[in-house]
Design an enzyme around this catalytic site. Structure first.
Site, PDB file in Angstrom:
ATOM      1  N   LYS A 153      13.069   2.067 -21.269  1.00 28.35           N
ATOM      2  CA  LYS A 153      12.791   3.067 -20.006  1.00 28.35           C
ATOM      3  C   LYS A 153      14.070   2.917 -19.067  1.00 28.35           C
ATOM      4  O   LYS A 153      14.550   3.727 -18.691  1.00 28.35           O
ATOM      5  CB  LYS A 153      11.573   2.424 -19.330  1.00 28.35           C
ATOM      6  CG  LYS A 153      11.187   3.606 -18.148  1.00 28.35           C
ATOM      7  CD  LYS A 153       9.870   3.297 -17.422  1.00 28.35           C
ATOM      8  CE  LYS A 153       9.651   4.414 -16.390  1.00 28.35           C
ATOM      9  NZ  LYS A 153       8.965   3.772 -15.256  1.00 28.35           N
TER      10      LYS A 153
ATOM     11  N   ARG B  95       1.238  -3.820  10.707  1.00 26.58           N
ATOM     12  CA  ARG B  95       0.849  -2.732   9.659  1.00 26.58           C
ATOM     13  C   ARG B  95      -0.655  -2.708   9.627  1.00 26.58           C
ATOM     14  O   ARG B  95      -1.288  -1.802   9.174  1.00 26.58           O
ATOM     15  CB  ARG B  95       1.643  -3.281   8.229  1.00 26.58           C
ATOM     16  CG  ARG B  95       2.878  -2.736   8.394  1.00 26.58           C
ATOM     17  CD  ARG B  95       3.313  -1.489   8.595  1.00 26.58           C
ATOM     18  NE  ARG B  95       3.260  -0.577   7.157  1.00 26.58           N
ATOM     19  CZ  ARG B  95       3.288   0.747   7.486  1.00 26.58           C
ATOM     20  NH1 ARG B  95       3.134   1.323   8.252  1.00 26.58           N
ATOM     21  NH2 ARG B  95       3.270   1.351   6.411  1.00 26.58           N
TER      22      ARG B  95
ATOM     23  N   ALA C 267       0.958  -1.309   0.000  1.00 27.68           N
ATOM     24  CA  ALA C 267      -0.108  -0.033  -0.068  1.00 27.68           C
ATOM     25  C   ALA C 267       1.083   1.249   0.021  1.00 27.68           C
ATOM     26  O   ALA C 267       0.750   2.119   0.850  1.00 27.68           O
ATOM     27  CB  ALA C 267      -0.929  -0.033   1.161  1.00 27.68           C
TER      28      ALA C 267
ATOM     29  N   ASN D  27      17.497  17.067 -13.255  1.00 26.21           N
ATOM     30  CA  ASN D  27      17.537  16.470 -14.538  1.00 26.21           C
ATOM     31  C   ASN D  27      18.370  17.536 -15.269  1.00 26.21           C
ATOM     32  O   ASN D  27      19.119  17.200 -16.416  1.00 26.21           O
ATOM     33  CB  ASN D  27      16.445  15.870 -15.192  1.00 26.21           C
ATOM     34  CG  ASN D  27      15.880  15.050 -14.560  1.00 26.21           C
ATOM     35  OD1 ASN D  27      16.732  14.189 -13.424  1.00 26.21           O
ATOM     36  ND2 ASN D  27      14.765  14.243 -14.595  1.00 26.21           N
TER      37      ASN D  27
HETATM   38  P1  NAP Z   1       6.672   2.727  -2.346  1.00 32.39           P
HETATM   39  O1  NAP Z   1       5.884   3.773  -2.304  1.00 32.39           O
HETATM   40  O2  NAP Z   1       7.904   2.440  -1.453  1.00 32.39           O
HETATM   41  O3  NAP Z   1       5.671   1.357  -1.994  1.00 32.39           O
HETATM   42  C1  NAP Z   1       6.065  -0.084  -1.642  1.00 32.39           C
HETATM   43  C2  NAP Z   1       5.015  -0.633  -0.690  1.00 32.39           C
HETATM   44  O4  NAP Z   1       5.500  -2.017  -0.774  1.00 32.39           O
HETATM   45  C3  NAP Z   1       5.355  -0.191   0.380  1.00 32.39           C
HETATM   46  O5  NAP Z   1       4.172   0.075   1.028  1.00 32.39           O
HETATM   47  C4  NAP Z   1       5.900  -1.505   1.430  1.00 32.39           C
HETATM   48  O6  NAP Z   1       5.335  -1.694   2.614  1.00 32.39           O
HETATM   49  C5  NAP Z   1       5.142  -2.463   0.466  1.00 32.39           C
HETATM   50  N1  NAP Z   1       5.928  -3.904   0.563  1.00 32.39           N
HETATM   51  C6  NAP Z   1       7.354  -4.179   0.501  1.00 32.39           C
HETATM   52  N2  NAP Z   1       7.235  -5.400   0.828  1.00 32.39           N
HETATM   53  C7  NAP Z   1       6.152  -5.941   1.216  1.00 32.39           C
HETATM   54  C8  NAP Z   1       5.682  -7.224   1.696  1.00 32.39           C
HETATM   55  N3  NAP Z   1       6.458  -8.154   1.734  1.00 32.39           N
HETATM   56  N4  NAP Z   1       4.259  -7.408   1.895  1.00 32.39           N
HETATM   57  C9  NAP Z   1       3.455  -6.279   2.032  1.00 32.39           C
HETATM   58  N5  NAP Z   1       3.858  -5.221   1.257  1.00 32.39           N
HETATM   59  C10 NAP Z   1       5.166  -4.881   1.277  1.00 32.39           C
HETATM   60  O7  NAP Z   1       7.089   2.296  -3.781  1.00 32.39           O
HETATM   61  P2  NAP Z   1       6.381   2.921  -5.169  1.00 32.39           P
HETATM   62  O8  NAP Z   1       6.567   3.932  -5.320  1.00 32.39           O
HETATM   63  O9  NAP Z   1       5.012   2.639  -5.245  1.00 32.39           O
HETATM   64  O10 NAP Z   1       7.135   1.884  -6.077  1.00 32.39           O
HETATM   65  C11 NAP Z   1       6.676   0.496  -6.288  1.00 32.39           C
HETATM   66  C12 NAP Z   1       7.333   0.206  -7.896  1.00 32.39           C
HETATM   67  O11 NAP Z   1       6.829   0.857  -8.770  1.00 32.39           O
HETATM   68  C13 NAP Z   1       8.733   0.374  -7.897  1.00 32.39           C
HETATM   69  O12 NAP Z   1       9.613  -0.584  -8.674  1.00 32.39           O
HETATM   70  C14 NAP Z   1       8.950   1.827  -8.609  1.00 32.39           C
HETATM   71  O13 NAP Z   1      10.223   2.039  -9.078  1.00 32.39           O
HETATM   72  C15 NAP Z   1       7.758   1.675  -9.539  1.00 32.39           C
HETATM   73  N6  NAP Z   1       7.386   3.204  -9.919  1.00 32.39           N
HETATM   74  C16 NAP Z   1       6.911   4.105  -9.298  1.00 32.39           C
HETATM   75  C17 NAP Z   1       6.280   5.098  -9.397  1.00 32.39           C
HETATM   76  C18 NAP Z   1       6.102   6.224  -8.410  1.00 32.39           C
HETATM   77  O14 NAP Z   1       5.685   7.422  -8.768  1.00 32.39           O
HETATM   78  N7  NAP Z   1       6.105   6.013  -7.193  1.00 32.39           N
HETATM   79  C19 NAP Z   1       6.028   5.409 -10.908  1.00 32.39           C
HETATM   80  C20 NAP Z   1       6.690   4.278 -11.827  1.00 32.39           C
HETATM   81  C21 NAP Z   1       7.064   3.262 -11.380  1.00 32.39           C
HETATM   82  P3  NAP Z   1       5.555  -0.554   3.940  1.00 32.39           P
HETATM   83  O15 NAP Z   1       4.699   0.622   3.901  1.00 32.39           O
HETATM   84  O16 NAP Z   1       5.060  -1.498   5.154  1.00 32.39           O
HETATM   85  O17 NAP Z   1       7.005  -0.234   3.940  1.00 32.39           O
END
Ligand code: NAP
Length: 305
Positions: A184, A37, A10, A202
């Protein structure tokens, strides 16, 4: 009844997808790390999505990985370095013919997950949507974008894309998803590590034109060698266009390092260097960039994997 969307993680993207699907009436269940959590989430009363400055809370149902309900559709929305372990824990719950949608950036984690769950169909995604967390269970929808989805081993689009239409998640089925992910990745390798090492936005890379051009040359060689010539086309031109168009932004890697958060280096520059080595391709500037970045991360006490 429509199939439940289990959303693992989440965080930023998980919340962005879960809230839009839930408000369109799709059944959604969040899978949170553990009981602590889950308790914190239930105390907060739901996920908050901030869109155009307006915050809205959605009481999406949640559970831990230990719940017994079978999973038919799983959106994997954690970081690349967490994906394999997170999916391994859920493997016993995957129903026959389950589908996983892998939102991870870079390459390497998707194949690792797919190998682990051969009974499931793994759909790879590449997204230009942008979101960030500004509090626990609270996400700001910062950049409207697009998500491409595809399955390199099976060209037929899944039926549930209509749920994304209903939820207003802009998307397209792509039969060339690997090309998109490689392109990408190459853009990321040419821009993000240098923004960290030069500690700049950038646009600051406009002062390092030669360094960027040299990296683009090596990345082009790599893409051509590993069977991705379409991803290599006019790479340098596009890198320069992105640097110009996003001049005021800090790259995601720069933001991670500035906040002392673990980066996804192993699935970006690290993956590119590993594949080059596998092809016995000598790319000295890319290798040196990786070394410089690793040294920098270590100097800050950050992991380099
Ligand atoms: P994020 O905000 O750090 O969220 C990751 C979530 O995964 C956290 O809530 C974390 O939980 C949870 N998690 C990790 N291990 C887990 C497990 N074993 N069980 C349950 N939950 C777990 O990451 P994000 O930014 O959404 O990125 C996710 C992916 O999308 C990455 O590869 C990123 O590069 C890609 N991405 C992101 C964006 C963006 O704008 N954010 C855009 C394009 C691509 P906790 O809250 O408990 O730590």
């Amino acid at each position: 009844m429509s199939t439940t969307w289990h959303v693992l993680g989440a965080g930023s993207l998980g919340t962005l997808w879960a809230t839009r699907l839930a408000r369109a009436g799709a059944p959604v269940r969040l899978i949170l790390r553990d009981a602590a959590r889950l308790q914190a989430y239930e105390a907060a009363g739901g996920l908050t999505l901030v869109e155009h400055g307006v915050a809205q809370c959605y009481a999406v149902a949640a559970e831990t990985p230990d719940s017994s309900e079978p999973i038919h559709r799983l959106l994997v929305a954690c970081k690349a370095y967490d994906a394999q372990a997170a999916v391994a824990r859920l493997a016993p719950r995957l129903a026959p013919g389950a589908e996983l949608i892998l939102l991870q950036n870079g390459l390497g984690s998707q194949d690792a997950v797919a190998t682990q769950v051969p009974q499931a169909r793994c759909i790879y995604a590449s997204s230009t949507e942008g979101a960030f967390r500004d509090g626990d269970w609270r996400v700001v929808f910062a950049g409207h974008g697009f998500t491409w989805l595809g399955d390199a081993s099976h060209p037929v689009a899944p039926i549930w894309l209509e749920d994304l239409d209903a939820a207003g998640i802009p998307h397209e089925w792509s039969t060339e998803i690997l090309t998109r992910l490689w392109r990408k990745l190459a853009l990321n390798c040419a821009i993000n590590p240098l923004t960290v090492l030069h500690d700049c936005r950038n646009g600051g890379l406009q002062n390092h034109h030669c360094e960027v051009a040299t990296l683009c040359g090596e990345l082009t060689e790599l893409l051509e060698r590993c069977g991705q010539p379409a991803a290599a086309e006019n790479l340098q031109q596009e890198v320069e266009r992105v640097i110009h168009a996003t001049a005021a932004n800090f790259s995601s890697m720069h933001q991670d390092v500035a906040s002392l958060r673990r980066t996804e280096i192993s699935y970006l520059l690290g993956y590119a260097c590993k594949v080059a080595e596998r092809h016995q391709l000598n790319l000295p500037h890319l290798t040196q960039l990786q070394q410089r970045l690793i040294t920098h991360l270590h100097s800050l006490g950050l992991p380099s994997d």
